[in-house]
Design a protein around this motif. Structure first.
Motif, PDB file in Angstrom:
ATOM      1  N   TRP A  25       0.834  -1.200   0.000  1.00 47.99           N
ATOM      2  CA  TRP A  25       0.000   0.000   0.000  1.00 47.99           C
ATOM      3  C   TRP A  25       0.866   1.247   0.000  1.00 47.99           C
ATOM      4  O   TRP A  25       1.965   1.253   0.533  1.00 47.99           O
ATOM      5  CB  TRP A  25      -0.931  -0.005   1.215  1.00 47.99           C
ATOM      6  CG  TRP A  25      -2.011  -1.033   1.077  1.00 47.99           C
ATOM      7  CD1 TRP A  25      -1.887  -2.378   1.315  1.00 47.99           C
ATOM      8  CD2 TRP A  25      -3.347  -0.821   0.640  1.00 47.99           C
ATOM      9  NE1 TRP A  25      -3.069  -3.007   1.056  1.00 47.99           N
ATOM     10  CE2 TRP A  25      -3.989  -2.074   0.641  1.00 47.99           C
ATOM     11  CE3 TRP A  25      -4.058   0.310   0.260  1.00 47.99           C
ATOM     12  CZ2 TRP A  25      -5.328  -2.220   0.264  1.00 47.99           C
ATOM     13  CZ3 TRP A  25      -5.389   0.161  -0.105  1.00 47.99           C
ATOM     14  CH2 TRP A  25      -6.004  -1.097  -0.102  1.00 47.99           C
ATOM     15  N   GLN A  70      -3.551   3.531  -0.968  1.00 45.30           N
ATOM     16  CA  GLN A  70      -3.955   2.914  -2.224  1.00 45.30           C
ATOM     17  C   GLN A  70      -3.105   1.703  -2.554  1.00 45.30           C
ATOM     18  O   GLN A  70      -1.924   1.651  -2.214  1.00 45.30           O
ATOM     19  CB  GLN A  70      -3.821   3.911  -3.377  1.00 45.30           C
ATOM     20  CG  GLN A  70      -4.643   5.137  -3.220  1.00 45.30           C
ATOM     21  CD  GLN A  70      -4.498   6.076  -4.404  1.00 45.30           C
ATOM     22  OE1 GLN A  70      -4.015   5.698  -5.462  1.00 45.30           O
ATOM     23  NE2 GLN A  70      -4.933   7.313  -4.217  1.00 45.30           N
ATOM     24  N   VAL A 126     -13.766  -7.620  -6.930  1.00 48.63           N
ATOM     25  CA  VAL A 126     -14.531  -6.420  -6.575  1.00 48.63           C
ATOM     26  C   VAL A 126     -15.793  -6.809  -5.810  1.00 48.63           C
ATOM     27  O   VAL A 126     -16.124  -6.202  -4.779  1.00 48.63           O
ATOM     28  CB  VAL A 126     -14.861  -5.585  -7.828  1.00 48.63           C
ATOM     29  CG1 VAL A 126     -15.893  -4.511  -7.527  1.00 48.63           C
ATOM     30  CG2 VAL A 126     -13.592  -4.976  -8.403  1.00 48.63           C
ATOM     31  N   LEU A 153     -14.802  -8.077  -2.333  1.00 54.05           N
ATOM     32  CA  LEU A 153     -14.376  -6.944  -1.515  1.00 54.05           C
ATOM     33  C   LEU A 153     -15.574  -6.105  -1.099  1.00 54.05           C
ATOM     34  O   LEU A 153     -15.644  -5.645   0.049  1.00 54.05           O
ATOM     35  CB  LEU A 153     -13.352  -6.097  -2.271  1.00 54.05           C
ATOM     36  CG  LEU A 153     -12.822  -4.873  -1.526  1.00 54.05           C
ATOM     37  CD1 LEU A 153     -12.104  -5.281  -0.238  1.00 54.05           C
ATOM     38  CD2 LEU A 153     -11.909  -4.055  -2.431  1.00 54.05           C
ATOM     39  N   HIS A 164     -16.243   2.059   3.033  1.00 50.50           N
ATOM     40  CA  HIS A 164     -16.224   1.780   1.600  1.00 50.50           C
ATOM     41  C   HIS A 164     -15.102   2.516   0.881  1.00 50.50           C
ATOM     42  O   HIS A 164     -14.918   3.709   1.091  1.00 50.50           O
ATOM     43  CB  HIS A 164     -17.582   2.157   1.012  1.00 50.50           C
ATOM     44  CG  HIS A 164     -18.696   1.502   1.759  1.00 50.50           C
ATOM     45  ND1 HIS A 164     -19.382   2.148   2.762  1.00 50.50           N
ATOM     46  CD2 HIS A 164     -19.204   0.260   1.693  1.00 50.50           C
ATOM     47  CE1 HIS A 164     -20.292   1.319   3.271  1.00 50.50           C
ATOM     48  NE2 HIS A 164     -20.193   0.167   2.638  1.00 50.50           N
ATOM     49  N   PRO A 165     -14.381   1.815   0.009  1.00 51.68           N
ATOM     50  CA  PRO A 165     -13.265   2.422  -0.716  1.00 51.68           C
ATOM     51  C   PRO A 165     -13.708   3.079  -2.025  1.00 51.68           C
ATOM     52  O   PRO A 165     -14.835   2.884  -2.488  1.00 51.68           O
ATOM     53  CB  PRO A 165     -12.375   1.219  -1.033  1.00 51.68           C
ATOM     54  CG  PRO A 165     -13.374   0.122  -1.286  1.00 51.68           C
ATOM     55  CD  PRO A 165     -14.473   0.375  -0.261  1.00 51.68           C
ATOM     56  N   LEU A 224     -12.953   2.714  -5.858  1.00 46.44           N
ATOM     57  CA  LEU A 224     -12.432   1.647  -6.711  1.00 46.44           C
ATOM     58  C   LEU A 224     -12.269   2.163  -8.133  1.00 46.44           C
ATOM     59  O   LEU A 224     -13.142   2.864  -8.651  1.00 46.44           O
ATOM     60  CB  LEU A 224     -13.390   0.452  -6.735  1.00 46.44           C
ATOM     61  CG  LEU A 224     -13.690  -0.217  -5.405  1.00 46.44           C
ATOM     62  CD1 LEU A 224     -14.761  -1.289  -5.590  1.00 46.44           C
ATOM     63  CD2 LEU A 224     -12.436  -0.811  -4.801  1.00 46.44           C
ATOM     64  N   CYS A 242      -7.470  -3.773 -10.400  1.00 45.96           N
ATOM     65  CA  CYS A 242      -8.374  -2.918  -9.637  1.00 45.96           C
ATOM     66  C   CYS A 242      -7.522  -2.106  -8.670  1.00 45.96           C
ATOM     67  O   CYS A 242      -6.705  -2.667  -7.929  1.00 45.96           O
ATOM     68  CB  CYS A 242      -9.386  -3.763  -8.863  1.00 45.96           C
ATOM     69  SG  CYS A 242     -10.508  -2.781  -7.847  1.00 45.96           S
ATOM     70  N   VAL A 287      -7.579   0.151  -5.394  1.00 49.14           N
ATOM     71  CA  VAL A 287      -8.414   0.357  -4.212  1.00 49.14           C
ATOM     72  C   VAL A 287      -7.800   1.495  -3.401  1.00 49.14           C
ATOM     73  O   VAL A 287      -6.596   1.489  -3.152  1.00 49.14           O
ATOM     74  CB  VAL A 287      -8.484  -0.930  -3.359  1.00 49.14           C
ATOM     75  CG1 VAL A 287      -9.338  -0.724  -2.119  1.00 49.14           C
ATOM     76  CG2 VAL A 287      -8.988  -2.100  -4.191  1.00 49.14           C
ATOM     77  N   ALA A 291      -8.606  -6.591   2.573  1.00 48.03           N
ATOM     78  CA  ALA A 291      -8.515  -6.678   1.116  1.00 48.03           C
ATOM     79  C   ALA A 291      -7.310  -7.521   0.709  1.00 48.03           C
ATOM     80  O   ALA A 291      -7.405  -8.362  -0.191  1.00 48.03           O
ATOM     81  CB  ALA A 291      -8.423  -5.283   0.507  1.00 48.03           C
TER      82      ALA A 291
END
Length: 113
Positions: free
Chosen positions: A34, A42, A57, A60, A70-71, A73, A80, A82, A103
């Motif tokens: 990340w 991210q 997706v 997740l 909630h992210p 996306l 993807c 995130v 995740a």
């Protein structure tokens, strides 16, 4: 928090201040894939094809819905992106790291491939 603590913990309603930059960097050490970017944390996940991307997706979405966090996306053919941040604190919070760890755990299991 350790990876195990992040995976066992659950998101809580938060108000107040975001994590300090030093704490964000420390927590990013626990989740090395990340990055801190544009006020969020991210990560980009790679997949074999569109079907696998969408399966991730959807899985997740189920996890983050349970956490009520909630992210953002960005969904592409075989990847993807995130991004998590916490609007109620105006930046990055522990909830973001909890969901990021979950995740990563989902991706590691690859139930969608």
């Amino acid at each position: 928090m350790t990876l195990d603590q992040l995976l066992q913990d659950h998101c809580q309603a938060l108000e107040g201040r975001p994590l300090a930059a030093a704490e964000v960097l420390k927590q990013l050490g626990v989740l090395p894939e990340w990055r801190h970017k544009d006020g969020s944390i991210q990560r980009s996940y790679a997949f074999r094809d569109y079907f696998d991307t969408i399966a991730f997706v959807n899985a997740l979405a189920w996890i983050v819905h349970r956490e009520n966090h909630h992210p953002e996306l960005s969904v592409h053919y075989n990847r993807c992106v995130v991004a998590f941040n916490t609007h109620s604190v105006g930046g990055i919070s522990r909830n973001d790291f909890i969901c990021a760890a979950k995740a990563d755990a989902l991706y590691a299991q690859r139930p969608f491939v």
